[in-house]
Motif scaffolding. Structure first.
Motif, PDB file in Angstrom:
ATOM      1  N   LEU A 169       0.822  -1.236  -0.099  1.00  0.00           N
ATOM      2  CA  LEU A 169      -0.013   0.132  -0.142  1.00  0.00           C
ATOM      3  C   LEU A 169       0.669   1.278  -0.027  1.00  0.00           C
ATOM      4  CD1 LEU A 169      -2.888  -1.209   2.362  1.00  0.00           C
ATOM      5  CD2 LEU A 169      -2.970  -0.819  -0.020  1.00  0.00           C
ATOM      6  N   GLU A 170       2.341   1.096   0.136  1.00  0.00           N
ATOM      7  CA  GLU A 170       3.016   2.323   0.158  1.00  0.00           C
ATOM      8  C   GLU A 170       3.289   2.782  -1.321  1.00  0.00           C
ATOM      9  OE1 GLU A 170       5.667   3.397   3.372  1.00  0.00           O
ATOM     10  OE2 GLU A 170       3.515   3.912   3.348  1.00  0.00           O
ATOM     11  N   GLY A 171       3.403   3.893  -1.713  1.00  0.00           N
ATOM     12  CA  GLY A 171       3.539   4.437  -3.017  1.00  0.00           C
ATOM     13  C   GLY A 171       3.107   5.692  -3.422  1.00  0.00           C
ATOM     14  N   PRO A 172       3.468   5.965  -4.696  1.00  0.00           N
ATOM     15  CA  PRO A 172       3.000   7.506  -5.115  1.00  0.00           C
ATOM     16  C   PRO A 172       1.771   7.569  -5.613  1.00  0.00           C
ATOM     17  CG  PRO A 172       4.154   6.180  -6.766  1.00  0.00           C
ATOM     18  CD  PRO A 172       4.055   5.263  -5.601  1.00  0.00           C
ATOM     19  N   ASN A 173       1.328   8.916  -5.759  1.00  0.00           N
ATOM     20  CA  ASN A 173       0.018   9.079  -6.524  1.00  0.00           C
ATOM     21  C   ASN A 173       0.133   9.319  -7.726  1.00  0.00           C
ATOM     22  OD1 ASN A 173      -1.868   9.526  -3.715  1.00  0.00           O
ATOM     23  ND2 ASN A 173      -0.277  11.008  -3.406  1.00  0.00           N
ATOM     24  N   LEU A 174      -1.170   9.538  -8.371  1.00  0.00           N
ATOM     25  CA  LEU A 174      -1.265   9.572  -9.974  1.00  0.00           C
ATOM     26  C   LEU A 174      -1.690  10.868 -10.104  1.00  0.00           C
ATOM     27  CD1 LEU A 174      -2.469   6.199 -11.200  1.00  0.00           C
ATOM     28  CD2 LEU A 174      -0.128   7.041 -10.839  1.00  0.00           C
ATOM     29  N   TRP A 175      -1.058  11.786 -10.826  1.00  0.00           N
ATOM     30  CA  TRP A 175      -1.240  13.149 -10.979  1.00  0.00           C
ATOM     31  C   TRP A 175      -1.607  13.585 -12.337  1.00  0.00           C
ATOM     32  CZ3 TRP A 175      -2.589  15.505  -6.379  1.00  0.00           C
ATOM     33  CH2 TRP A 175      -1.760  15.108  -5.131  1.00  0.00           C
ATOM     34  N   PRO A 176      -2.524  14.405 -12.633  1.00  0.00           N
ATOM     35  CA  PRO A 176      -2.906  14.736 -14.256  1.00  0.00           C
ATOM     36  C   PRO A 176      -1.842  15.787 -14.863  1.00  0.00           C
ATOM     37  CG  PRO A 176      -4.426  15.710 -12.498  1.00  0.00           C
ATOM     38  CD  PRO A 176      -3.523  14.901 -11.723  1.00  0.00           C
ATOM     39  N   THR A 177      -1.431  15.262 -15.665  1.00  0.00           N
ATOM     40  CA  THR A 177      -0.145  16.276 -16.271  1.00  0.00           C
ATOM     41  C   THR A 177      -0.927  17.637 -16.662  1.00  0.00           C
ATOM     42  OG1 THR A 177      -0.498  15.164 -18.484  1.00  0.00           O
ATOM     43  CG2 THR A 177       1.370  14.345 -16.938  1.00  0.00           C
ATOM     44  N   GLN A 178      -2.068  17.523 -17.339  1.00  0.00           N
ATOM     45  CA  GLN A 178      -2.888  18.641 -17.698  1.00  0.00           C
ATOM     46  C   GLN A 178      -3.064  19.759 -16.779  1.00  0.00           C
ATOM     47  OE1 GLN A 178      -4.243  15.410 -17.673  1.00  0.00           O
ATOM     48  NE2 GLN A 178      -4.327  14.983 -19.886  1.00  0.00           N
ATOM     49  N   ILE A 179      -3.010  19.428 -15.359  1.00  0.00           N
ATOM     50  CA  ILE A 179      -3.279  20.439 -14.355  1.00  0.00           C
ATOM     51  C   ILE A 179      -2.250  20.195 -13.482  1.00  0.00           C
ATOM     52  CG2 ILE A 179      -4.957  21.209 -12.579  1.00  0.00           C
ATOM     53  CD1 ILE A 179      -7.200  19.687 -14.161  1.00  0.00           C
ATOM     54  N   PRO A 180      -1.054  20.713 -13.665  1.00  0.00           N
ATOM     55  CA  PRO A 180       0.111  20.464 -12.642  1.00  0.00           C
ATOM     56  C   PRO A 180      -0.254  20.992 -11.411  1.00  0.00           C
ATOM     57  CG  PRO A 180       0.808  22.037 -14.516  1.00  0.00           C
ATOM     58  CD  PRO A 180      -1.010  21.153 -14.877  1.00  0.00           C
ATOM     59  N   GLU A 181      -0.669  22.324 -11.462  1.00  0.00           N
ATOM     60  CA  GLU A 181      -1.016  22.957 -10.236  1.00  0.00           C
ATOM     61  C   GLU A 181      -1.822  22.105  -8.998  1.00  0.00           C
ATOM     62  OE1 GLU A 181      -2.510  27.318  -8.760  1.00  0.00           O
ATOM     63  OE2 GLU A 181      -3.125  26.640 -10.550  1.00  0.00           O
ATOM     64  N   LEU A 182      -2.600  21.144  -9.563  1.00  0.00           N
ATOM     65  CA  LEU A 182      -3.280  20.483  -8.417  1.00  0.00           C
ATOM     66  C   LEU A 182      -2.444  19.790  -7.560  1.00  0.00           C
ATOM     67  CD1 LEU A 182      -6.061  19.156  -7.639  1.00  0.00           C
ATOM     68  CD2 LEU A 182      -5.560  17.364  -9.296  1.00  0.00           C
ATOM     69  N   LYS A 183      -1.308  19.243  -7.780  1.00  0.00           N
ATOM     70  CA  LYS A 183      -0.490  18.444  -6.788  1.00  0.00           C
ATOM     71  C   LYS A 183       0.020  19.471  -5.638  1.00  0.00           C
ATOM     72  CE  LYS A 183       3.801  15.808  -6.040  1.00  0.00           C
ATOM     73  NZ  LYS A 183       5.133  15.249  -6.865  1.00  0.00           N
ATOM     74  N   ASP A 184       0.502  20.700  -6.050  1.00  0.00           N
ATOM     75  CA  ASP A 184       1.140  21.525  -5.259  1.00  0.00           C
ATOM     76  C   ASP A 184       0.045  21.976  -4.350  1.00  0.00           C
ATOM     77  OD1 ASP A 184       3.788  21.318  -5.963  1.00  0.00           O
ATOM     78  OD2 ASP A 184       3.550  23.240  -7.256  1.00  0.00           O
TER      79      ASP A 184
END
Length: 329
Positions: A115-130
């Motif tokens: 269960l340890e791991g990274p998230n999947l972030w949309p490249t089209q909305i880079p601001e979402l992660k921050d």
């Protein structure tokens, strides 16, 4: 019935009354509104705006971060992509966990390694992660402050429940869009208890959330400046049922609905102990568990039981060896 409202800053300003009110609420109703929680309203609105921007993308762009790509059950699910109480949920969502590196594991590894791991972030909305990570930190701080209040209200040390929270806690968040009802099913999400310790829910303008209190479904409409708080299964287990994880659901309505749910989790390699709450234990009726959906004290097992039922396609793709083990008659 109207749900009670607590002000988190009263934990410092008027602690005795706050703890008395909190204990009364969480041992009976289990659902309440929280104000003055310390989560920046502008940041929450920005996160809502970015999530709406994501949900407005074409399906093929959203599917680029489909959960099917994540052994850790992170990423996007379309309407009907998750099951609750044995039926499809008509909502779309991004599931986000604590951002960590994936661990190497095989069938002989401790279960929680999966269960340890990274998230999947949309490249089209880079601001979402921050923006999410900023919001996550503020929400985490508010939740941990409330967790101390829970402990103190039960006559435990402030840090008692922090034994459950730590380096590999499985924090979980959902950015959610519920469509306007256009099928015979009203199920946005079926009736269920939340996992983890504490849940915070941010709602926009549209209602739909309901809590089952004293055998009656009570609407929990949006209230400006608040988060909705409810208790997770692990606090129910840790207090042997004195604190109840309240069953709740979301019904679809004539308008689409957006919300954000944050689940304060437990360290993945732990078993949930029973805390000694003294005389209060006499008021407990025990843990409310369903043989077909039992609450498991091992944290990783409990999470996998939930995820395998909720996302059978992801389980089949990445954890087929566990499906039979976590299927209950």
């Amino acid at each position: 019935m109207t749900l009670p409202i607590l002000h988190l800053d009263d934990f410092e300003k008027n602690q005795d009354k706050f703890l008395k009110d909190l204990r009364q609420i969480v041992s009976t109703v289990g659902f309440f509104y929280l104000k003055n929680h310390g989560i920046d309203e502008k940041l929450s609105k920005k996160l809502f705006s970015l999530s709406k921007e994501f949900f407005a993308l074409p399906n093929d762009k959203k599917e680029e971060i489909s959960m099917i790509h994540s052994p850790q059950f992170r990423g996007y699910s379309n309407e009907g992509g998750e099951y609750t109480d044995g039926a499809k949920d008509f909502r779309e969502q991004i599931d986000i966990g604590t951002e960590r590196e994936a661990l190497k594991w095989d069938v002989n590894s401790p279960l929680w390694h999966r269960l340890e791991g990274p998230n999947l972030w949309p490249t089209q909305i880079p601001e979402l992660k921050d923006v999410f990570l900023q919001w996550h930190k503020q929400t985490q701080n508010a939740c941990l402050k409330l967790l101390k209040a829970f402990a103190k209200s039960l006559n435990l040390n402030d840090d008692a429940f922090e034994k459950l929270y730590g380096r590999n806690s499985y924090e979980h968040c959902k950015l959610l869009r519920y469509p306007a009802q256009n099928t015979s099913s009203k199920q946005g999400v079926g009736s269920h208890k939340d996992g983890g310790l504490i849940t915070f829910v941010l709602q926009e303008e549209q209602s739909g959330l309901q809590a089952l209190i004293n055998g009656e479904w009570i609407s929990v409409p949006p209230l400006e400046g608040t988060v909705v708080v409810n208790i997770g299964e692990f606090l129910e287990l840790a207090t042997n049922g004195y604190l109840k994880a309240t069953i709740h659901r979301v019904n679809l309505s004539a308008k689409e609905r957006f919300s954000i749910a944050y689940f304060l989790g437990v360290q993945l390699d732990k078993d949930i102990p029973i805390f000694d709450i003294g005389e209060l234990a006499k008021e407990s009726t025990g843990v409310d568990t369903d043989p077909k959906n039992p609450l498991l004290r091992n944290v990783a097992q409990n999470y996998f039981k939930r995820m395998i039922r909720s996302h059978p396609d992801v389980a089949k793709a990445h954890h087929s060896d566990l499906i039979e083990k976590f299927s209950f008659a």
